[in-house]
Scaffold this motif. Structure first.
Motif, mmCIF file in Angstrom:
data_model
loop_
_atom_site.group_PDB
_atom_site.id
_atom_site.type_symbol
_atom_site.label_atom_id
_atom_site.label_comp_id
_atom_site.label_asym_id
_atom_site.label_seq_id
_atom_site.Cartn_x
_atom_site.Cartn_y
_atom_site.Cartn_z
ATOM 1 N N ALA A 1 0.828 -1.114 -0.107
ATOM 2 C CA ALA A 1 0.071 0.089 -0.081
ATOM 3 C C ALA A 1 0.829 1.354 -0.010
ATOM 4 C CB ALA A 1 -0.865 -0.016 1.262
ATOM 5 N N ALA A 2 1.993 1.038 0.788
ATOM 6 C CA ALA A 2 2.833 2.436 0.847
ATOM 7 C C ALA A 2 3.515 2.747 -0.466
ATOM 8 C CB ALA A 2 3.936 2.254 1.869
ATOM 9 N N ALA A 3 3.755 1.682 -1.182
ATOM 10 C CA ALA A 3 4.466 1.910 -2.609
ATOM 11 C C ALA A 3 3.477 2.614 -3.592
ATOM 12 C CB ALA A 3 5.129 0.662 -3.124
ATOM 13 N N VAL A 4 2.325 1.985 -3.689
ATOM 14 C CA VAL A 4 1.153 2.481 -4.263
ATOM 15 C C VAL A 4 0.733 3.984 -4.121
ATOM 16 C CG1 VAL A 4 -1.558 1.948 -5.269
ATOM 17 C CG2 VAL A 4 0.418 0.045 -4.759
ATOM 18 N N ILE A 5 0.489 4.069 -2.946
ATOM 19 C CA ILE A 5 0.378 5.424 -2.309
ATOM 20 C C ILE A 5 1.128 6.574 -2.772
ATOM 21 C CG2 ILE A 5 0.115 7.089 -0.257
ATOM 22 C CD1 ILE A 5 -1.418 4.724 1.141
ATOM 23 N N ALA A 6 2.742 6.042 -2.817
ATOM 24 C CA ALA A 6 3.706 6.988 -2.895
ATOM 25 C C ALA A 6 3.617 7.308 -4.772
ATOM 26 C CB ALA A 6 5.230 6.202 -2.653
ATOM 27 N N ALA A 7 3.293 6.204 -5.496
ATOM 28 C CA ALA A 7 3.084 6.386 -6.672
ATOM 29 C C ALA A 7 2.050 7.160 -7.316
ATOM 30 C CB ALA A 7 3.053 4.997 -7.608
ATOM 31 N N ILE A 8 0.833 7.022 -6.386
ATOM 32 C CA ILE A 8 -0.289 8.047 -6.428
ATOM 33 C C ILE A 8 -0.111 9.373 -6.497
ATOM 34 C CG2 ILE A 8 -2.699 8.736 -5.860
ATOM 35 C CD1 ILE A 8 -3.000 5.538 -5.409
ATOM 36 N N ARG A 9 0.716 9.692 -5.022
ATOM 37 C CA ARG A 9 1.090 10.967 -5.006
ATOM 38 C C ARG A 9 2.181 11.726 -5.927
ATOM 39 N NH1 ARG A 9 0.465 12.967 0.284
ATOM 40 N NH2 ARG A 9 -0.124 11.309 1.927
ATOM 41 N N GLU A 10 2.943 10.701 -6.229
ATOM 42 C CA GLU A 10 3.948 11.303 -7.404
ATOM 43 C C GLU A 10 3.239 11.588 -8.638
ATOM 44 O OE1 GLU A 10 7.927 9.729 -9.874
ATOM 45 O OE2 GLU A 10 7.336 9.115 -7.810
ATOM 46 N N LEU A 11 2.349 10.747 -9.258
ATOM 47 C CA LEU A 11 1.752 11.022 -10.301
ATOM 48 C C LEU A 11 0.942 12.322 -10.484
ATOM 49 C CD1 LEU A 11 0.937 7.301 -11.465
ATOM 50 C CD2 LEU A 11 2.326 8.797 -12.541
ATOM 51 N N ASN A 12 0.248 12.546 -9.527
ATOM 52 C CA ASN A 12 -0.825 13.667 -9.269
ATOM 53 C C ASN A 12 -0.271 14.817 -8.427
ATOM 54 O OD1 ASN A 12 -3.419 12.411 -10.431
ATOM 55 N ND2 ASN A 12 -2.391 10.651 -9.147
ATOM 56 N N GLY A 13 0.995 14.872 -7.939
ATOM 57 C CA GLY A 13 1.515 15.848 -7.437
ATOM 58 C C GLY A 13 0.733 16.288 -5.916
ATOM 59 N N LEU A 14 0.204 15.068 -5.243
ATOM 60 C CA LEU A 14 -0.631 15.257 -4.025
ATOM 61 C C LEU A 14 0.565 15.429 -2.978
ATOM 62 C CD1 LEU A 14 -3.237 12.509 -4.343
ATOM 63 C CD2 LEU A 14 -3.506 14.894 -4.602
#
Length: 96
Positions: free
Chosen positions: A66-79
């Motif tokens: 989950a941590a890796a997926v969340i990091a990817a989502i944050r990076e892709l969207n600038g969150l």
């Protein structure tokens, strides 16, 4: 062996071990992301009511960290924050 020589060997061994720890730390700092694998594609999803980044990660890639997926989502969207809005469109990794 003289005390001076023993001391020098001990210091050199300590420096070598410290360098090894720094090297392994630098190489392993992004291990989780590397182990998860970069998705070949992305997709757009819409946030469901009451959904958090954690639940979104579980919905998208339950077999991944989950941590890796969340990091990817944050990076892709600038969150930077954790708040999501229902209906918000997000670019996410396509693991499937």
């Amino acid at each position: 062996m003289s005390a001076r020589r023993v001391w020098a060997v001990a210091v050199l061994t300590g420096v070598a071990l410290a360098a090894l720890v720094l090297l392994l730390g630098a190489l392993g700092s992004d291990y989780e992301r590397a182990a998860t694998g970069a998705p070949a594609q992305t997709q757009v999803v819409h946030v469901r009511s009451g959904e958090s980044l954690s639940s979104l990660a579980a919905r998208l890639a339950p077999e991944q960290s989950a941590a890796a997926v969340i990091a990817a989502i944050r990076e892709l969207n600038g969150l930077e924050g954790v708040g999501l809005r229902p209906g918000q469109a997000l670019v996410v990794p396509a693991y499937r």
